[in-house]
Design a protein around this motif. Structure first.
Motif, PDB file in Angstrom:
ATOM      1  N   GLY A   1      -6.070   5.186   7.506  1.00 27.75           N
ATOM      2  CA  GLY A   1      -4.962   4.604   8.235  1.00 27.75           C
ATOM      3  C   GLY A   1      -3.972   3.853   7.366  1.00 27.75           C
ATOM      4  O   GLY A   1      -3.256   2.978   7.846  1.00 27.75           O
ATOM      5  N   ALA A   2      -3.921   4.203   6.094  1.00 23.07           N
ATOM      6  CA  ALA A   2      -3.045   3.485   5.173  1.00 23.07           C
ATOM      7  C   ALA A   2      -1.572   3.795   5.397  1.00 23.07           C
ATOM      8  O   ALA A   2      -0.709   3.030   4.999  1.00 23.07           O
ATOM      9  N   LEU A   3      -1.264   4.895   6.046  1.00 21.97           N
ATOM     10  CA  LEU A   3       0.120   5.285   6.253  1.00 21.97           C
ATOM     11  C   LEU A   3       0.640   4.927   7.647  1.00 21.97           C
ATOM     12  O   LEU A   3       1.750   5.293   8.001  1.00 21.97           O
ATOM     13  N   GLU A   4      -0.129   4.226   8.442  1.00 20.93           N
ATOM     14  CA  GLU A   4       0.280   3.861   9.784  1.00 20.93           C
ATOM     15  C   GLU A   4       0.789   2.420   9.785  1.00 20.93           C
ATOM     16  O   GLU A   4       0.222   1.551   9.141  1.00 20.93           O
ATOM     17  N   TRP A   5       1.871   2.170  10.512  1.00 18.28           N
ATOM     18  CA  TRP A   5       2.527   0.865  10.533  1.00 18.28           C
ATOM     19  C   TRP A   5       2.245   0.115  11.834  1.00 18.28           C
ATOM     20  O   TRP A   5       3.146  -0.394  12.467  1.00 18.28           O
ATOM     21  N   ASP A   6       1.038  -0.013  12.243  1.00 21.14           N
ATOM     22  CA  ASP A   6       0.716  -0.650  13.524  1.00 21.14           C
ATOM     23  C   ASP A   6       1.196  -2.060  13.623  1.00 21.14           C
ATOM     24  O   ASP A   6       1.198  -2.924  12.978  1.00 21.14           O
TER      25      ASP A   6
ATOM     26  N   GLY B   1      -7.231  13.125  -1.838  1.00 21.61           N
ATOM     27  CA  GLY B   1      -6.738  11.745  -1.819  1.00 21.61           C
ATOM     28  C   GLY B   1      -5.826  11.470  -0.642  1.00 21.61           C
ATOM     29  O   GLY B   1      -5.914  10.425   0.004  1.00 21.61           O
ATOM     30  N   LEU B   2      -4.939  12.410  -0.341  1.00 21.08           N
ATOM     31  CA  LEU B   2      -4.053  12.248   0.803  1.00 21.08           C
ATOM     32  C   LEU B   2      -4.842  12.238   2.115  1.00 21.08           C
ATOM     33  O   LEU B   2      -4.569  11.431   3.013  1.00 21.08           O
ATOM     34  N   TYR B   3      -5.819  13.108   2.220  1.00 23.78           N
ATOM     35  CA  TYR B   3      -6.676  13.137   3.412  1.00 23.78           C
ATOM     36  C   TYR B   3      -7.422  11.809   3.564  1.00 23.78           C
ATOM     37  O   TYR B   3      -7.524  11.264   4.667  1.00 23.78           O
ATOM     38  N   TYR B   4      -7.916  11.265   2.465  1.00 32.39           N
ATOM     39  CA  TYR B   4      -8.653  10.004   2.495  1.00 32.39           C
ATOM     40  C   TYR B   4      -7.767   8.858   2.975  1.00 32.39           C
ATOM     41  O   TYR B   4      -8.180   8.066   3.832  1.00 32.39           O
ATOM     42  N   ILE B   5      -6.550   8.755   2.438  1.00 35.43           N
ATOM     43  CA  ILE B   5      -5.701   7.631   2.841  1.00 35.43           C
ATOM     44  C   ILE B   5      -5.197   7.792   4.268  1.00 35.43           C
ATOM     45  O   ILE B   5      -4.958   6.806   4.946  1.00 35.43           O
TER      46      ILE B   5
ATOM     47  N   LEU C   1       0.819  -1.206   0.000  1.00 33.88           N
ATOM     48  CA  LEU C   1       0.000   0.000   0.000  1.00 33.88           C
ATOM     49  C   LEU C   1       0.857   1.262   0.000  1.00 33.88           C
ATOM     50  O   LEU C   1       0.612   2.192  -0.771  1.00 33.88           O
ATOM     51  N   VAL C   2       1.892   1.281   0.837  1.00 34.64           N
ATOM     52  CA  VAL C   2       2.782   2.445   0.864  1.00 34.64           C
ATOM     53  C   VAL C   2       3.545   2.565  -0.450  1.00 34.64           C
ATOM     54  O   VAL C   2       3.736   3.667  -0.967  1.00 34.64           O
ATOM     55  N   ALA C   3       3.962   1.450  -1.024  1.00 38.02           N
ATOM     56  CA  ALA C   3       4.678   1.494  -2.296  1.00 38.02           C
ATOM     57  C   ALA C   3       3.788   2.049  -3.409  1.00 38.02           C
ATOM     58  O   ALA C   3       4.214   2.903  -4.194  1.00 38.02           O
ATOM     59  N   VAL C   4       2.551   1.595  -3.481  1.00 38.27           N
ATOM     60  CA  VAL C   4       1.626   2.077  -4.514  1.00 38.27           C
ATOM     61  C   VAL C   4       1.310   3.555  -4.296  1.00 38.27           C
ATOM     62  O   VAL C   4       1.267   4.349  -5.247  1.00 38.27           O
ATOM     63  N   LEU C   5       1.111   3.948  -3.043  1.00 41.39           N
ATOM     64  CA  LEU C   5       0.830   5.358  -2.763  1.00 41.39           C
ATOM     65  C   LEU C   5       2.019   6.237  -3.100  1.00 41.39           C
ATOM     66  O   LEU C   5       1.859   7.349  -3.604  1.00 41.39           O
ATOM     67  N   PHE C   6       3.226   5.765  -2.828  1.00 43.63           N
ATOM     68  CA  PHE C   6       4.422   6.532  -3.191  1.00 43.63           C
ATOM     69  C   PHE C   6       4.494   6.743  -4.691  1.00 43.63           C
ATOM     70  O   PHE C   6       4.731   7.857  -5.164  1.00 43.63           O
ATOM     71  N   ILE C   7       4.276   5.676  -5.440  1.00 46.34           N
ATOM     72  CA  ILE C   7       4.322   5.801  -6.904  1.00 46.34           C
ATOM     73  C   ILE C   7       3.216   6.730  -7.393  1.00 46.34           C
ATOM     74  O   ILE C   7       3.441   7.577  -8.255  1.00 46.34           O
ATOM     75  N   LEU C   8       2.029   6.597  -6.834  1.00 43.71           N
ATOM     76  CA  LEU C   8       0.907   7.435  -7.243  1.00 43.71           C
ATOM     77  C   LEU C   8       1.204   8.909  -7.017  1.00 43.71           C
ATOM     78  O   LEU C   8       1.062   9.737  -7.923  1.00 43.71           O
ATOM     79  N   PHE C   9       1.644   9.264  -5.812  1.00 46.78           N
ATOM     80  CA  PHE C   9       1.904  10.670  -5.523  1.00 46.78           C
ATOM     81  C   PHE C   9       3.162  11.178  -6.219  1.00 46.78           C
ATOM     82  O   PHE C   9       3.268  12.369  -6.531  1.00 46.78           O
ATOM     83  N   ASP C  10       4.107  10.308  -6.480  1.00 46.53           N
ATOM     84  CA  ASP C  10       5.289  10.709  -7.229  1.00 46.53           C
ATOM     85  C   ASP C  10       4.914  11.069  -8.664  1.00 46.53           C
ATOM     86  O   ASP C  10       5.349  12.081  -9.202  1.00 46.53           O
ATOM     87  N   ILE C  11       4.067  10.262  -9.279  1.00 40.43           N
ATOM     88  CA  ILE C  11       3.625  10.550 -10.650  1.00 40.43           C
ATOM     89  C   ILE C  11       2.768  11.812 -10.675  1.00 40.43           C
ATOM     90  O   ILE C  11       2.887  12.638 -11.584  1.00 40.43           O
ATOM     91  N   GLU C  12       1.930  11.985  -9.684  1.00 41.03           N
ATOM     92  CA  GLU C  12       1.113  13.200  -9.637  1.00 41.03           C
ATOM     93  C   GLU C  12       1.975  14.442  -9.458  1.00 41.03           C
ATOM     94  O   GLU C  12       1.684  15.498 -10.022  1.00 41.03           O
ATOM     95  N   ALA C  13       3.045  14.331  -8.692  1.00 47.47           N
ATOM     96  CA  ALA C  13       3.946  15.476  -8.528  1.00 47.47           C
ATOM     97  C   ALA C  13       4.665  15.804  -9.833  1.00 47.47           C
ATOM     98  O   ALA C  13       4.917  16.976 -10.137  1.00 47.47           O
ATOM     99  N   ILE C  14       4.963  14.792 -10.621  1.00 48.17           N
ATOM    100  CA  ILE C  14       5.624  15.029 -11.910  1.00 48.17           C
ATOM    101  C   ILE C  14       4.705  15.805 -12.852  1.00 48.17           C
ATOM    102  O   ILE C  14       5.170  16.605 -13.663  1.00 48.17           O
ATOM    103  N   PHE C  15       3.398  15.611 -12.734  1.00 47.97           N
ATOM    104  CA  PHE C  15       2.462  16.342 -13.585  1.00 47.97           C
ATOM    105  C   PHE C  15       2.428  17.834 -13.277  1.00 47.97           C
ATOM    106  O   PHE C  15       1.858  18.608 -14.043  1.00 47.97           O
TER     107      PHE C  15
END
Length: 125
Positions: A120-125, A112-116, A64-78
């Protein structure tokens, strides 16, 4: 038609170079790869013998973190085309439109960031 790009030559050259380079690398990898068939008992390329099942379970948070990183990285490139071409589009009369479009894009990223974060997608419990 003052708002459309006048010269698409550099874009076409870059596209052809990218496709040509990719095809060249794939062709060289296919032609130069070793033709030896390996047995399952061989070691990995790093020299460490394998053990266990290769289909082991990983924590879903890793993916999940890997996919989110790629997603936001591509969005930043735009966002780079806005920074590079904003002056030329402003001269063509599209400045306010592109500014509103950029804010809509950034709003979508923030939602999208607020939603994830709420999920709790960014928490490593």
């Amino acid at each position: 038609m003052g708002s459309t790009p006048e010269h698409l030559g550099p874009l076409l050259i870059q596209f052809l170079l990218g496709v040509g380079f990719s095809a060249l690398i794939l062709a060289l990898a296919f032609l130069l790869n070793p033709k030896k068939k390996s047995k399952p008992q061989d070691t990995f390329e790093c020299g460490v013998p394998y053990y266990g099942d290769a289909r082991g379970l990983f924590n879903i948070k890793f993916y999940l973190v890997a996919v989110l990183f790629i997603l936001f990285d591509i969005e930043a490139i735009f966002l780079f085309p806005y920074a590079v071409n904003l002056k030329s589009f402003t001269k063509a009369g599209l400045g306010p439109f592109l500014l509103i479009e950029m804010f809509v894009f950034l709003f979508t990223i923030i939602v999208g960031l607020y939603y994830i974060r709420k999920k709790g997608a960014l928490e490593w419990d």
